[in-house]
Design a protein around this motif. Structure first.
Motif, PDB file in Angstrom:
ATOM      1  N   ASP A   1       0.811  -1.211   0.000  1.00 25.61           N
ATOM      2  CA  ASP A   1       0.000   0.000   0.000  1.00 25.61           C
ATOM      3  C   ASP A   1       0.845   1.261   0.000  1.00 25.61           C
ATOM      4  O   ASP A   1       0.350   2.354  -0.268  1.00 25.61           O
ATOM      5  CB  ASP A   1      -0.952   0.007   1.205  1.00 25.61           C
ATOM      6  CG  ASP A   1      -0.221   0.001   2.531  1.00 25.61           C
ATOM      7  OD1 ASP A   1       0.973  -0.370   2.549  1.00 25.61           O
ATOM      8  OD2 ASP A   1      -0.838   0.345   3.545  1.00 25.61           O
ATOM      9  N   LYS A   2       2.147   1.137   0.297  1.00 26.91           N
ATOM     10  CA  LYS A   2       2.993   2.324   0.361  1.00 26.91           C
ATOM     11  C   LYS A   2       4.222   2.247  -0.535  1.00 26.91           C
ATOM     12  O   LYS A   2       4.906   3.251  -0.743  1.00 26.91           O
ATOM     13  CB  LYS A   2       3.494   2.526   1.816  1.00 26.91           C
ATOM     14  CG  LYS A   2       2.433   2.999   2.793  1.00 26.91           C
ATOM     15  CD  LYS A   2       2.195   4.485   2.634  1.00 26.91           C
ATOM     16  CE  LYS A   2       1.230   5.011   3.692  1.00 26.91           C
ATOM     17  NZ  LYS A   2       0.979   6.446   3.564  1.00 26.91           N
TER      18      LYS A   2
ATOM     19  N   VAL B   1       0.391   2.772  -7.548  1.00 23.72           N
ATOM     20  CA  VAL B   1       0.128   3.120  -6.148  1.00 23.72           C
ATOM     21  C   VAL B   1      -0.199   4.601  -6.028  1.00 23.72           C
ATOM     22  O   VAL B   1      -1.164   4.992  -5.365  1.00 23.72           O
ATOM     23  CB  VAL B   1       1.352   2.775  -5.264  1.00 23.72           C
ATOM     24  CG1 VAL B   1       1.157   3.310  -3.853  1.00 23.72           C
ATOM     25  CG2 VAL B   1       1.565   1.266  -5.217  1.00 23.72           C
TER      26      VAL B   1
ATOM     27  N   ARG C   1      -3.706   6.260  -4.764  1.00 24.92           N
ATOM     28  CA  ARG C   1      -3.723   7.106  -3.568  1.00 24.92           C
ATOM     29  C   ARG C   1      -4.262   8.507  -3.869  1.00 24.92           C
ATOM     30  O   ARG C   1      -4.969   9.109  -3.061  1.00 24.92           O
ATOM     31  CB  ARG C   1      -2.309   7.206  -2.987  1.00 24.92           C
ATOM     32  CG  ARG C   1      -1.794   5.895  -2.418  1.00 24.92           C
ATOM     33  CD  ARG C   1      -2.556   5.497  -1.157  1.00 24.92           C
ATOM     34  NE  ARG C   1      -2.233   4.127  -0.765  1.00 24.92           N
ATOM     35  CZ  ARG C   1      -2.985   3.086  -1.024  1.00 24.92           C
ATOM     36  NH1 ARG C   1      -4.130   3.254  -1.667  1.00 24.92           N
ATOM     37  NH2 ARG C   1      -2.634   1.878  -0.635  1.00 24.92           N
TER      38      ARG C   1
ATOM     39  N   GLU D   1      -7.981   8.248  -4.223  1.00 23.82           N
ATOM     40  CA  GLU D   1      -8.564   8.042  -2.893  1.00 23.82           C
ATOM     41  C   GLU D   1      -8.616   9.353  -2.117  1.00 23.82           C
ATOM     42  O   GLU D   1      -9.614   9.681  -1.480  1.00 23.82           O
ATOM     43  CB  GLU D   1      -7.724   7.019  -2.119  1.00 23.82           C
ATOM     44  CG  GLU D   1      -8.177   6.814  -0.673  1.00 23.82           C
ATOM     45  CD  GLU D   1      -7.151   6.092   0.173  1.00 23.82           C
ATOM     46  OE1 GLU D   1      -7.447   5.836   1.347  1.00 23.82           O
ATOM     47  OE2 GLU D   1      -6.041   5.803  -0.327  1.00 23.82           O
ATOM     48  N   SER D   2      -7.525  10.137  -2.195  1.00 19.78           N
ATOM     49  CA  SER D   2      -7.466  11.389  -1.459  1.00 19.78           C
ATOM     50  C   SER D   2      -8.516  12.378  -1.956  1.00 19.78           C
ATOM     51  O   SER D   2      -9.232  12.999  -1.158  1.00 19.78           O
ATOM     52  CB  SER D   2      -6.069  12.014  -1.578  1.00 19.78           C
ATOM     53  OG  SER D   2      -5.971  13.180  -0.805  1.00 19.78           O
TER      54      SER D   2
ATOM     55  N   LYS E   1       5.559   4.889   6.733  1.00 18.32           N
ATOM     56  CA  LYS E   1       4.253   4.861   7.408  1.00 18.32           C
ATOM     57  C   LYS E   1       4.228   5.765   8.633  1.00 18.32           C
ATOM     58  O   LYS E   1       5.255   6.138   9.187  1.00 18.32           O
ATOM     59  CB  LYS E   1       3.911   3.423   7.817  1.00 18.32           C
ATOM     60  CG  LYS E   1       3.484   2.545   6.661  1.00 18.32           C
ATOM     61  CD  LYS E   1       2.915   1.234   7.155  1.00 18.32           C
ATOM     62  CE  LYS E   1       2.296   0.422   6.019  1.00 18.32           C
ATOM     63  NZ  LYS E   1       1.689  -0.823   6.498  1.00 18.32           N
TER      64      LYS E   1
ATOM     65  N   ASN F   1      -1.928  13.657   1.693  1.00 16.63           N
ATOM     66  CA  ASN F   1      -1.447  12.284   1.835  1.00 16.63           C
ATOM     67  C   ASN F   1      -2.290  11.593   2.908  1.00 16.63           C
ATOM     68  O   ASN F   1      -2.077  11.780   4.093  1.00 16.63           O
ATOM     69  CB  ASN F   1       0.038  12.309   2.217  1.00 16.63           C
ATOM     70  CG  ASN F   1       0.676  10.938   2.190  1.00 16.63           C
ATOM     71  OD1 ASN F   1       0.206  10.033   1.509  1.00 16.63           O
ATOM     72  ND2 ASN F   1       1.750  10.784   2.937  1.00 16.63           N
ATOM     73  N   GLN F   2      -3.289  10.814   2.484  1.00 18.61           N
ATOM     74  CA  GLN F   2      -4.197  10.162   3.432  1.00 18.61           C
ATOM     75  C   GLN F   2      -3.434   9.209   4.358  1.00 18.61           C
ATOM     76  O   GLN F   2      -2.455   8.596   3.954  1.00 18.61           O
ATOM     77  CB  GLN F   2      -5.273   9.384   2.671  1.00 18.61           C
ATOM     78  CG  GLN F   2      -6.161  10.233   1.806  1.00 18.61           C
ATOM     79  CD  GLN F   2      -7.051  11.165   2.606  1.00 18.61           C
ATOM     80  OE1 GLN F   2      -7.464  10.840   3.717  1.00 18.61           O
ATOM     81  NE2 GLN F   2      -7.345  12.329   2.047  1.00 18.61           N
TER      82      GLN F   2
END
Length: 404
Positions: free
Chosen positions: A42-43, A194, A198, A201-202, A318, A340-341
């Motif tokens: 995820d990152k 990715v 992201r 999503e944000s 993270k 950055n969620q």
């Protein structure tokens, strides 16, 4: 000796990864250090190199599969080594290696045709060749549908009919063909996938507002010059140090939203956006509010280098609570950075511009830097964002205020 390749564990918090791309196929020779596959979390997107040399005898998972850490994904062995017992150990129901090697897919018509053209031969019936010659047709352009790609008279007739239905080529199109203008589709890298996910999503999660303010950086420049013989600090280092302190006074900008609750913090984990050749990473300086300027500067340099070398761990990417992104070196004067969620704010740092301003009734030149703060309106109202930027302006222009 046969070796089982496993899904690596890149950090303490990593439990699984998506195998996005196989860079070798079954039967390929591989050397130690050669790229075998790519993994996406995820990152992070990571390349996985072979630790053993040999032949890739079996791929146990498909591209796109989500695999638990330390689970088998492939077998590397000698060309003639028996791996049947090893296959039975790692996966039930997998066809034996001998069976999988017997299955050879039929060549596609296009591949056969390509081979024929390269060798100077074209498989076509005599009548088809005669028809193509009579109609002044390049037979190598005709797609064959007969056995093994053989061109038939019906294929030639179909080609002639399709040619009649083609529209006339415009001058613009002719020019494009003449200059070999073309579009090309290329797959996204694992990292770009990715980033894409992201960012979407944000934007879908946070209703955002961007606030801009110009701040005099004269004092920051003096501090840099004063410290250059002791520690070579950058404007980013100084801004991280100051912002980390100011955030403790405005916890709403350092929080995250979880349903109908706000998660407030009395510490700052500062994310620093690092541009790479193929994307972007955001390493995190943990508890930046407690660190001195020299330690912050060293941490930023070390994490940025790890990101560029692709040796950074998942854990170092993270836990961020706020992010700073500096693109001033590219001459950018203002932009709207994307959050950055699951953070609720991000600070964009722009170029320093020598600007005439009025001071004590006189026009003087000041080095002004524009700051762009994007905030999630679910947690941060405009007044809070404005107060934060006003306080930031005070501390950047008069950093001695931090000692009060």
């Amino acid at each position: 000796m046969a070796k089982v390749v496993i899904m690596p564990k890149f950090g303490m918090t990593m439990t699984e990864g998506t195998l996005t791309t196989w860079d070798k196929k079954e039967g390929d020779k591989i050397e130690v250090g050669e790229l075998l596959f790519q993994v996406e979390t995820d990152k992070l997107s990571n390349d996985v190199e072979a630790c053993d040399a040999g032949i890739v005898r079996k791929l146990l998972v498909k591209e796109g599969d989500i695999i638990e850490c330390l689970k088998p994904v492939a077998i590397i062995a000698g060309a003639d080594e028996d791996i049947s017992s090893l296959l039975n150990e790692v996966s039930e129901g997998i066809e034996s290696e001998e069976q999988s090697n017997i299955k050879v897919p039929e060549k596609k018509i296009e591949e056969i045709k390509s081979e024929n053209i390269k060798s100077g031969r074209v498989k076509a019936s005599p009548l088809a060749k005669k028809m193509a010659l009579k109609k002044n047709i390049d037979i190598t352009l005709v797609e064959g549908t007969g056995p093994q790609g053989r061109i038939t008279t019906e294929d030639v007739e179909k080609y002639i009919e399709n040619s009649k239905n083609k529209p006339e080529v415009s001058p613009v199109a002719s020019k494009a063909l003449e200059n070999n203008y073309a579009e090309k589709r290329v797959p996204m890298s694992g990292m770009r996938k990715v980033i894409s996910a992201r960012m979407l999503e944000s934007c879908a999660t946070s209703p955002t507002v961007t606030f801009n303010i110009k701040i005099d950086t004269t004092s920051l420049k003096k501090i840099r010059n004063a410290l250059k013989d002791v520690c070579k600090v950058t404007y980013t280092d100084l801004i991280v140090k100051i912002v980390s302190k100011v955030l403790l006074q405005y916890p709403l900008l350092n929080c995250s939203v979880d349903g109908n609750e706000l998660i407030l913090r009395n510490f700052v984990n500062m994310g620093i956006a690092v541009a790479l050749d193929d994307g972007l990473m955001v390493p995190v300086i943990k508890y930046a509010n407690e660190k001195g300027l020299e330690e912050i500067s060293r941490s930023i340099k070390e994490l940025a280098q790890k990101a560029k070398d692709k040796t950074i761990s998942v854990d170092e990417l993270k836990g961020g609570t706020f992010t700073i992104t500096n693109i001033g070196m590219y001459g950018i004067e203002s932009f709207s950075p994307i959050i950055n969620q699951p953070e609720v704010a991000i600070l964009g740092v722009n170029k320093i511009t020598e600007t005439p301003v009025v001071e004590n009734g006189e026009i003087v030149i000041k080095p002004l830097m524009n700051f762009s703060l994007t905030a999630d309106h679910r947690a941060v109202d405009g007044s809070v964002a404005a107060e934060f930027l006003a306080k930031l302006k005070v501390y950047i222009e008069k950093p001695e205020m931090l000692f009060l």
